[in-house]
Scaffold this motif. Structure first.
Motif, mmCIF file in Angstrom:
data_model
loop_
_atom_site.group_PDB
_atom_site.id
_atom_site.type_symbol
_atom_site.label_atom_id
_atom_site.label_comp_id
_atom_site.label_asym_id
_atom_site.label_seq_id
_atom_site.Cartn_x
_atom_site.Cartn_y
_atom_site.Cartn_z
ATOM 1 N N PHE A 228 -18.490 -27.301 -47.081
ATOM 2 C CA PHE A 228 -17.664 -26.197 -47.574
ATOM 3 C C PHE A 228 -16.178 -26.398 -47.264
ATOM 4 C CE2 PHE A 228 -21.855 -24.205 -46.926
ATOM 5 C CZ PHE A 228 -22.077 -23.732 -48.203
ATOM 6 N N GLY A 229 -15.780 -27.617 -46.995
ATOM 7 C CA GLY A 229 -14.375 -27.859 -46.721
ATOM 8 C C GLY A 229 -14.049 -27.778 -45.246
ATOM 9 N N LEU A 230 -12.772 -27.862 -44.938
ATOM 10 C CA LEU A 230 -12.335 -27.976 -43.551
ATOM 11 C C LEU A 230 -12.431 -26.671 -42.769
ATOM 12 C CD1 LEU A 230 -9.187 -30.244 -44.028
ATOM 13 C CD2 LEU A 230 -11.504 -30.927 -43.355
ATOM 14 N N GLU A 231 -12.516 -25.538 -43.441
ATOM 15 C CA GLU A 231 -12.564 -24.278 -42.721
ATOM 16 C C GLU A 231 -13.940 -23.983 -42.152
ATOM 17 O OE1 GLU A 231 -11.145 -21.239 -45.298
ATOM 18 O OE2 GLU A 231 -9.099 -22.015 -45.350
ATOM 19 N N GLY B 58 -16.351 -26.630 -38.119
ATOM 20 C CA GLY B 58 -15.001 -26.148 -37.854
ATOM 21 C C GLY B 58 -14.006 -27.276 -37.679
ATOM 22 N N PRO B 59 -12.718 -26.969 -37.720
ATOM 23 C CA PRO B 59 -11.681 -28.002 -37.691
ATOM 24 C C PRO B 59 -11.397 -28.579 -36.313
ATOM 25 C CG PRO B 59 -10.694 -25.827 -37.822
ATOM 26 C CD PRO B 59 -12.170 -25.614 -37.943
ATOM 27 N N ASP B 60 -11.968 -27.996 -35.239
ATOM 28 C CA ASP B 60 -11.637 -28.458 -33.888
ATOM 29 C C ASP B 60 -12.335 -29.760 -33.515
ATOM 30 O OD1 ASP B 60 -10.046 -26.259 -33.554
ATOM 31 O OD2 ASP B 60 -11.598 -25.059 -32.571
ATOM 32 N N TRP B 61 -13.302 -30.172 -34.308
ATOM 33 C CA TRP B 61 -14.052 -31.375 -33.996
ATOM 34 C C TRP B 61 -13.655 -32.516 -34.922
ATOM 35 C CZ3 TRP B 61 -17.465 -32.179 -30.079
ATOM 36 C CH2 TRP B 61 -17.850 -31.046 -29.344
ATOM 37 N N ILE C 194 -27.250 -31.841 -41.293
ATOM 38 C CA ILE C 194 -26.353 -31.775 -40.150
ATOM 39 C C ILE C 194 -25.289 -30.715 -40.376
ATOM 40 C CG2 ILE C 194 -24.646 -33.051 -38.806
ATOM 41 C CD1 ILE C 194 -26.095 -35.563 -39.519
ATOM 42 N N THR C 195 -25.051 -29.909 -39.359
ATOM 43 C CA THR C 195 -23.938 -28.978 -39.382
ATOM 44 C C THR C 195 -23.267 -29.003 -38.022
ATOM 45 O OG1 THR C 195 -25.457 -27.199 -38.778
ATOM 46 C CG2 THR C 195 -24.925 -27.427 -41.097
ATOM 47 N N ILE C 196 -21.986 -28.673 -38.000
ATOM 48 C CA ILE C 196 -21.220 -28.709 -36.760
ATOM 49 C C ILE C 196 -20.604 -27.331 -36.525
ATOM 50 C CG2 ILE C 196 -19.327 -29.846 -35.535
ATOM 51 C CD1 ILE C 196 -21.580 -31.720 -36.185
ATOM 52 N N THR C 197 -20.589 -26.897 -35.261
ATOM 53 C CA THR C 197 -19.996 -25.616 -34.912
ATOM 54 C C THR C 197 -18.661 -25.828 -34.213
ATOM 55 O OG1 THR C 197 -20.231 -23.656 -33.538
ATOM 56 C CG2 THR C 197 -21.360 -25.595 -32.782
ATOM 57 N N ASP C 198 -17.758 -24.857 -34.325
ATOM 58 C CA ASP C 198 -16.478 -24.994 -33.654
ATOM 59 C C ASP C 198 -16.452 -24.300 -32.301
ATOM 60 O OD1 ASP C 198 -16.436 -22.341 -34.330
ATOM 61 O OD2 ASP C 198 -14.564 -22.406 -35.465
ATOM 62 N N GLU D 75 -19.947 -27.754 -28.206
ATOM 63 C CA GLU D 75 -21.240 -27.588 -28.836
ATOM 64 C C GLU D 75 -21.238 -28.151 -30.251
ATOM 65 O OE1 GLU D 75 -24.319 -24.030 -28.568
ATOM 66 O OE2 GLU D 75 -22.636 -23.539 -29.843
ATOM 67 N N ILE D 76 -22.288 -28.883 -30.540
ATOM 68 C CA ILE D 76 -22.558 -29.310 -31.913
ATOM 69 C C ILE D 76 -23.952 -28.809 -32.244
ATOM 70 C CG2 ILE D 76 -22.898 -31.258 -33.446
ATOM 71 C CD1 ILE D 76 -21.002 -32.824 -31.805
ATOM 72 N N THR D 77 -24.178 -28.365 -33.432
ATOM 73 C CA THR D 77 -25.486 -27.831 -33.785
ATOM 74 C C THR D 77 -25.965 -28.443 -35.084
ATOM 75 O OG1 THR D 77 -24.849 -25.744 -32.784
ATOM 76 C CG2 THR D 77 -26.814 -25.732 -34.136
ATOM 77 N N PHE D 78 -27.212 -28.918 -35.078
ATOM 78 C CA PHE D 78 -27.825 -29.408 -36.293
ATOM 79 C C PHE D 78 -28.578 -28.279 -36.964
ATOM 80 C CE2 PHE D 78 -26.735 -33.715 -35.673
ATOM 81 C CZ PHE D 78 -26.765 -33.919 -34.305
ATOM 82 N N GLU D 79 -29.139 -28.568 -38.108
ATOM 83 C CA GLU D 79 -29.873 -27.552 -38.859
ATOM 84 C C GLU D 79 -31.017 -26.986 -38.046
ATOM 85 O OE1 GLU D 79 -33.094 -26.646 -42.031
ATOM 86 O OE2 GLU D 79 -32.888 -28.570 -41.033
#
Length: 293
Positions: free
Chosen positions: A38-41, A54-57, A273-277, A281-285
């Motif tokens: 969904f883009g950088l946001e 999120g953009p912090d990673w 794969i999804t990443i949290t800001d 923490e990083i979170t997968f599906e």
């Protein structure tokens, strides 16, 4: 490479014994993850109050390790070398399999970050010394890790199934000091007591075989074993309803209580794969959290 996390595929299933196809895993994971592009946001998860991607990673995809099909040991050497390069750049490797034979090569490539504990989610013990002379297939990988000086305790969660291990392999794992828990034992104990077995404030290498989950929700695995992890796990007295909730609770515990998760290997057929800001923490599906290096 300037990154916090380096994703790398290992399309190798030459170590598997029954149904092949795990070599397509990295390709399918990437394709499935486009749902969350969904883009950088990032993308907000209303249920968990988390912003993914999120953009912090700084996350990079390193592509796939070079495979020499027909030469299993050369593939393992290439995998080890790739992991060492990622570690040398200060990034945390997230490895997409591939069958479970790749885990020994990944663990060997992480030696500079040791000592660390192994957290294994799996239906099978993977402690065979050899199978008809094969010592580096998918049924040997955890035993090979146990022979490495930088590996400390091993926690094997979800272990079950008829003929998944010989009795002498189980005895050898217990002699090593491995903590072995079946889904039945985990349900009886409750997830909180299970988590108490894992020392807090340590380093972990997490390896997840998709057959650790019940085949009713992961039918694509090459080695299905009924009775896996899904519902009917209790946490703080409450019955968990989500089928992957037990796995999510285990991995969130590791995220909150570890000094560092140094690597994560997923031996699977398909995972988004999804990443949290959120910090560290990083979170997968399936909600696999890992700490930032």
């Amino acid at each position: 490479m300037d990154a916090d996390v380096a994703v790398i595929g290992v399309p190798n299933d030459m170590g598997t014994q029954w149904k092949s196809g795990a070599r397509m895993g990295p390709r399918e994971i990437r394709e499935g993850s486009t749902l969350y592009s969904f883009g950088l946001e990032g993308a907000y998860d209303i249920e968990n109050d988390i912003m993914y991607l999120g953009p912090d990673w700084k996350v990079v995809d390193c592509g796939d390790v070079d495979m020499v099909h027909g030469d299993l040991m050369q593939c393992h050497e290439n995998t080890e070398e790739a992991i060492r390069k990622i570690v040398s750049k200060g990034a945390m490797p997230v490895v997409l399999g591939g069958d479970h034979s790749i885990t020994a090569a990944v663990g060997k490539g992480l030696n500079e970050l040791g000592p660390f504990h192994i957290i294994q989610i799996d239906a099978h013990l993977d402690w065979a010394d050899h199978r008809s002379g094969m010592r580096y297939g998918h049924g040997n990988c955890i035993r090979r890790l146990s022979e490495m000086d930088h590996v400390q305790k091993i926690f094997q969660l979800g272990i079950r199934g008829i003929s998944s291990s010989k009795k002498e392999d189980v005895d050898a794992a217990k002699d090593y000091g491995s903590v072995i828990l079946s889904p039945r034992q985990m349900r009886k104990m409750g997830i909180e007591e299970v988590l108490e077995q894992i020392p807090a404030g340590e380093r972990y290498y997490v390896t997840i075989d998709i057959d650790g989950l019940d085949p009713s929700i992961a039918p694509g695995t090459g080695t299905p074993s009924p009775g896996g992890l899904f519902a009917c796990i209790r946490y703080n007295g409450e019955l968990l309803s989500s089928r992957s909730e037990s796995l999510r609770k285990i991995l969130h515990y590791l995220n909150k209580n570890s000094y560092q998760i140094i690597g994560d290997a997923l031996q699977i057929m398909h995972l988004d794969i999804t990443i949290t800001d959120k910090p560290n923490e990083i979170t997968f599906e399936i909600q696999v959290p890992v700490r930032k290096l």
